[in-house]
Design a protein around this motif. Structure first.
Motif, PDB file in Angstrom:
ATOM      1  N   ASP A  13       0.824  -1.203   0.000  1.00  0.00           N
ATOM      2  CA  ASP A  13       0.000   0.000   0.000  1.00  0.00           C
ATOM      3  C   ASP A  13       0.862   1.259   0.000  1.00  0.00           C
ATOM      4  OD1 ASP A  13      -2.348  -1.468   0.003  1.00  0.00           O
ATOM      5  OD2 ASP A  13      -2.495  -1.466   2.203  1.00  0.00           O
ATOM      6  N   SER A  42       0.986   4.101  -2.980  1.00  0.00           N
ATOM      7  CA  SER A  42       0.597   5.488  -2.722  1.00  0.00           C
ATOM      8  C   SER A  42       1.767   6.452  -2.882  1.00  0.00           C
ATOM      9  CB  SER A  42      -0.009   5.626  -1.326  1.00  0.00           C
ATOM     10  OG  SER A  42       0.965   5.351  -0.339  1.00  0.00           O
ATOM     11  N   GLN A  43       2.979   6.050  -2.504  1.00  0.00           N
ATOM     12  CA  GLN A  43       4.111   6.971  -2.551  1.00  0.00           C
ATOM     13  C   GLN A  43       5.123   6.650  -3.637  1.00  0.00           C
ATOM     14  OE1 GLN A  43       5.787   7.312   1.337  1.00  0.00           O
ATOM     15  NE2 GLN A  43       3.883   8.051   2.236  1.00  0.00           N
TER      16      GLN A  43
END
Length: 93
Positions: free
Chosen positions: A6, A10-11
């Motif tokens: 995750d 996301s990053q």
């Protein structure tokens, strides 16, 4: 709690853009500063022109990397411009 997958999802694109801005922009600026030596002007003038233009190219590359919609487009755009400058820089050296 977020898993590693995750966090990467996301990053990951942001980190990819930062790397593209830092290293891709530097690579473009370096290629341009060498490719300018192929222009029909004296060597000292070409070196000065290449150095001055490299600052603008680096700043423009950083801005462009964060302006496009995806990290993939940022990397591909940097690669296309680098591929266009590479033969000129190679011919000079």
């Amino acid at each position: 709690m977020k898993t590693l997958a995750d966090r990467v999802r996301s990053q990951g694109p942001l980190i990819s853009r930062i790397v593209a801005a830092l290293f891709g922009g530097y690579a473009l600026a370096a290629l341009l500063s060498v490719a300018v030596l192929a222009l029909p002007m004296s060597k000292p003038q070409a070196v000065l022109t290449g150095q001055l233009a490299s600052f603008a190219i680096y700043a423009g590359a950083v801005i462009w990397v964060f302006a496009v919609r995806s990290a993939w487009k940022a990397w591909s755009g940097l690669a296309i411009v680098a591929a266009a400058l590479l033969p000129l820089a190679w011919a000079v050296s």
